[in-house]
Enzyme design. Sequence first.
Site, PDB file in Angstrom:
ATOM      1  N   ASP A 186      73.260  76.582  41.680  1.00 56.53           N
ATOM      2  CA  ASP A 186      72.482  75.503  40.947  1.00 56.53           C
ATOM      3  C   ASP A 186      71.432  75.930  40.348  1.00 56.53           C
ATOM      4  OD1 ASP A 186      70.991  74.889  43.442  1.00 56.53           O
ATOM      5  OD2 ASP A 186      72.127  72.881  43.899  1.00 56.53           O
ATOM      6  N   SER A 187      70.390  76.824  40.752  1.00 59.52           N
ATOM      7  CA  SER A 187      69.911  76.867  39.896  1.00 59.52           C
ATOM      8  C   SER A 187      69.667  77.033  38.560  1.00 59.52           C
ATOM      9  CB  SER A 187      68.364  77.980  40.551  1.00 59.52           C
ATOM     10  OG  SER A 187      69.999  79.506  40.794  1.00 59.52           O
ATOM     11  N   ASP A 219      77.305  77.057  45.041  1.00 62.93           N
ATOM     12  CA  ASP A 219      76.490  76.156  45.508  1.00 62.93           C
ATOM     13  C   ASP A 219      77.184  74.818  45.539  1.00 62.93           C
ATOM     14  OD1 ASP A 219      73.846  76.779  46.930  1.00 62.93           O
ATOM     15  OD2 ASP A 219      73.012  77.285  44.741  1.00 62.93           O
ATOM     16  N   LYS A 263      77.803  76.966  49.945  1.00 66.48           N
ATOM     17  CA  LYS A 263      76.222  76.619  50.398  1.00 66.48           C
ATOM     18  C   LYS A 263      75.985  75.204  49.935  1.00 66.48           C
ATOM     19  CE  LYS A 263      72.504  78.432  48.530  1.00 66.48           C
ATOM     20  NZ  LYS A 263      71.592  76.918  48.169  1.00 66.48           N
ATOM     21  N   GLU A 315      72.994  72.461  51.059  1.00 66.35           N
ATOM     22  CA  GLU A 315      72.025  72.215  51.396  1.00 66.35           C
ATOM     23  C   GLU A 315      71.629  70.555  52.908  1.00 66.35           C
ATOM     24  OE1 GLU A 315      69.942  72.923  47.600  1.00 66.35           O
ATOM     25  OE2 GLU A 315      69.371  71.124  48.050  1.00 66.35           O
ATOM     26  N   GLU A 346      64.350  79.076  53.108  1.00 64.24           N
ATOM     27  CA  GLU A 346      63.592  78.727  52.207  1.00 64.24           C
ATOM     28  C   GLU A 346      62.354  78.116  52.254  1.00 64.24           C
ATOM     29  OE1 GLU A 346      63.758  77.646  46.974  1.00 64.24           O
ATOM     30  OE2 GLU A 346      65.852  77.372  48.632  1.00 64.24           O
TER      31      GLU A 346
END
Length: 263
Positions: A45-46, A84, A112, A114, A181
Amino acid sequence: MKAVTIRTLQEMKRERRRFCCLTAYDASFARAAAGAGIETILVGDSLGMVLQGHASTVPVTIEEMAYHTRCVSRGAAPALVIGDMPFMSYTTPEEAMRNAAVLMQAGAHMVKLEGGAWLVDTVQRLSERGVPVCAHLGLTPQSVNSFGGFVVQGRDPVAAQRIVDDAKALADAGAALLVLECVPRALATDITTQLPIPVIGIGAGAGTDAQVLVMHDMLGMTPRPPRFVQNFLTGGRDIAGAFAAYAAAVRDGSFPQPEHGFD
């Protein structure tokens, strides 16, 4: 080359062979990354920052992630594709299952998420239903507004122990991979040693099982790159050569260097 699977990565961890992960957002760059031998490709999602020009990943939608996952999946073989789950797309297990299905049907091999122990039920349900999960701890960019910016996590003993506990809980719930991270090197190494699953680091030192970078960062396209980034598009290399140099540096341990991590 044989397709890279979760079992492949588990074997590499057991054999203490480092592997590589790189973001990609379309078929051409995914093909170049896979051709350079990069085992895992993250549709991050960067893209909200490096493609769309946003200040964070928060504005990215599940529809946008599905579009880019479809593109990447067409060029990524034999690499394993991680998709993501974007901001607020997995607030409940039911919502997570709906949106994970979207990304898996778009071509992801894994999703993924978070977050810490609050995701245990979600990770367990996804894993039980055939959706492999990569967990993400430490600096979780979707929580940048809560953190007050992109800052290192886990520096004090209480915060560090919370990350350790979360990592163990998520692995026990069925997570197949973990991204750490921007956490101190020693903490990342300790977690990597304790967990049975492969750990991918970014700004987490050289003690993890693998490394991941945002493609635009390692190609020198980011005006103010994070300190954990190295520009591999140097010395007359083309993009494919930069990808190969990154993969080689991760495998031989020459990247990351101490200056790319945090105490």
